[in-house]
Motif scaffolding. Structure first.
Motif, PDB file in Angstrom:
ATOM      1  N   TYR A 176       0.869  -1.219  -0.120  1.00  0.00           N
ATOM      2  CA  TYR A 176       0.094  -0.186  -0.058  1.00  0.00           C
ATOM      3  C   TYR A 176       0.932   1.296   0.151  1.00  0.00           C
ATOM      4  O   TYR A 176       0.801   2.151  -1.013  1.00  0.00           O
ATOM      5  N   LEU A 177       1.647   1.007   0.921  1.00  0.00           N
ATOM      6  CA  LEU A 177       2.797   2.323   1.042  1.00  0.00           C
ATOM      7  C   LEU A 177       3.565   2.467  -0.352  1.00  0.00           C
ATOM      8  O   LEU A 177       4.032   3.916  -0.655  1.00  0.00           O
ATOM      9  N   LYS A 211      -2.973  -8.884  -0.328  1.00  0.00           N
ATOM     10  CA  LYS A 211      -2.380  -9.654   0.622  1.00  0.00           C
ATOM     11  C   LYS A 211      -3.209  -9.422   1.911  1.00  0.00           C
ATOM     12  O   LYS A 211      -3.209 -10.155   2.678  1.00  0.00           O
ATOM     13  N   LEU A 212      -3.925  -8.096   1.883  1.00  0.00           N
ATOM     14  CA  LEU A 212      -4.690  -8.024   3.230  1.00  0.00           C
ATOM     15  C   LEU A 212      -6.001  -8.845   3.123  1.00  0.00           C
ATOM     16  O   LEU A 212      -6.409  -9.517   4.364  1.00  0.00           O
ATOM     17  N   LEU A 230      -8.898   0.097   2.718  1.00  0.00           N
ATOM     18  CA  LEU A 230      -8.087   0.055   1.492  1.00  0.00           C
ATOM     19  C   LEU A 230      -9.348  -0.072   0.349  1.00  0.00           C
ATOM     20  O   LEU A 230      -9.381   0.532  -0.656  1.00  0.00           O
ATOM     21  N   LYS A 231     -10.223  -0.852   0.685  1.00  0.00           N
ATOM     22  CA  LYS A 231     -11.492  -1.286  -0.214  1.00  0.00           C
ATOM     23  C   LYS A 231     -12.144  -0.069  -0.300  1.00  0.00           C
ATOM     24  O   LYS A 231     -12.429   0.443  -1.664  1.00  0.00           O
ATOM     25  N   GLU A 232     -12.424   0.614   0.686  1.00  0.00           N
ATOM     26  CA  GLU A 232     -13.370   1.924   0.439  1.00  0.00           C
ATOM     27  C   GLU A 232     -12.745   2.933  -0.162  1.00  0.00           C
ATOM     28  O   GLU A 232     -13.083   3.459  -1.159  1.00  0.00           O
ATOM     29  N   LYS A 233     -11.117   3.067   0.106  1.00  0.00           N
ATOM     30  CA  LYS A 233     -10.392   4.017  -0.924  1.00  0.00           C
ATOM     31  C   LYS A 233     -10.250   3.641  -2.361  1.00  0.00           C
ATOM     32  O   LYS A 233     -10.456   4.640  -3.108  1.00  0.00           O
ATOM     33  N   GLU A 267     -12.783   2.094  -3.828  1.00  0.00           N
ATOM     34  CA  GLU A 267     -14.012   2.340  -4.469  1.00  0.00           C
ATOM     35  C   GLU A 267     -14.297   3.864  -4.552  1.00  0.00           C
ATOM     36  O   GLU A 267     -14.862   4.146  -5.782  1.00  0.00           O
ATOM     37  N   GLN A 268     -13.749   4.659  -3.759  1.00  0.00           N
ATOM     38  CA  GLN A 268     -13.895   6.182  -3.971  1.00  0.00           C
ATOM     39  C   GLN A 268     -13.070   6.665  -5.268  1.00  0.00           C
ATOM     40  O   GLN A 268     -13.524   7.793  -5.788  1.00  0.00           O
ATOM     41  N   SER A 269     -11.934   5.835  -5.435  1.00  0.00           N
ATOM     42  CA  SER A 269     -11.187   6.180  -6.549  1.00  0.00           C
ATOM     43  C   SER A 269     -11.456   5.866  -7.815  1.00  0.00           C
ATOM     44  O   SER A 269     -10.865   6.068  -8.982  1.00  0.00           O
ATOM     45  N   GLY A 270     -12.607   4.861  -7.815  1.00  0.00           N
ATOM     46  CA  GLY A 270     -13.042   4.117  -8.988  1.00  0.00           C
ATOM     47  C   GLY A 270     -12.210   3.034  -9.541  1.00  0.00           C
ATOM     48  O   GLY A 270     -12.227   2.639 -10.812  1.00  0.00           O
ATOM     49  N   GLN A 271     -11.305   2.551  -8.495  1.00  0.00           N
ATOM     50  CA  GLN A 271     -10.500   1.512  -9.069  1.00  0.00           C
ATOM     51  C   GLN A 271     -10.909   0.014  -8.883  1.00  0.00           C
ATOM     52  O   GLN A 271     -11.649  -0.269  -7.806  1.00  0.00           O
TER      53      GLN A 271
END
Length: 177
Positions: free
Chosen positions: A136-137, A147-148, A168-171, A173-177
């Motif tokens: 992630y970093l 991995k998560l 991470l899933k929420e992030k 989804e917000q970025s459309g990935q």
């Protein structure tokens, strides 16, 4: 007992005389750790105790020693990079920039070591979790999610694993990935 007081954060709430007593005990702890001074774990353990006592400079040196003693060990680079990022805000702009640059370099050096460990221990949820955070970093979101997810599948009752995955899933989804 001294280790527990420091690692739990209770050390910071002790009175001056109580801290003095704990510090005396920690000298014995350091001596016992340094009986294995040819191992990174000894220096890593001491660095973590120094951090808990609010002694970042000594912790930085101990992390660097751990890396020097056993350069292929995971842990010291991640811990040192996190510490450097935390103390950078308390330094001059030049020092802060150097610390942040070093932290990024250390994270880059740690990533292949974590990937190695994850391949060696595919059923170890903690190792998979640590790799997920490192990915992630590094900006490798899809790999991090994989991995998560694996860490959560291996140990579904660990809240930190679920929380990291869900954030991470929420992030994503917000970025459309």
């Amino acid at each position: 007992a001294a280790r527990v007081l420091v690692s739990s954060g209770a050390y910071q709430n002790l009175s001056g005389s109580e801290k003095t007593r704990v510090n005396l005990l920690l000298r014995d702890v350091k001596e016992s750790l340094m009986a294995a001074s040819d191992r990174a774990g000894a220096h890593l353990g001491w660095a973590m105790l120094c951090e808990g006592q609010g002694r970042p400079e000594e912790a930085i040196q101990a992390y660097r020693t751990a890396i020097r003693v056993e350069p292929n060990t995971t842990g010291p680079r991640s811990n040192l990079s996190s510490l450097l990022e935390r103390v950078a805000s308390q330094r001059s702009a030049t020092q802060a920039a150097e610390m942040l640059e070093e932290a990024e370099k250390l994270r880059g050096e740690e990533l292949p070591l974590l990937e190695r460990d994850a391949k060696l221990a595919p059923e170890n949820a903690s190792v998979q979790y640590r790799l997920g955070l490192a990915l992630y970093l590094a900006g490798r979101m899809a790999d991090a999610m994989e991995k998560l997810e694996l860490a959560t599948k291996l140990e579904p009752d660990v809240p930190d694993f679920k929380q990291a995955r869900d954030l991470l899933k929420e992030k994503l989804e917000q970025s459309g990935q």
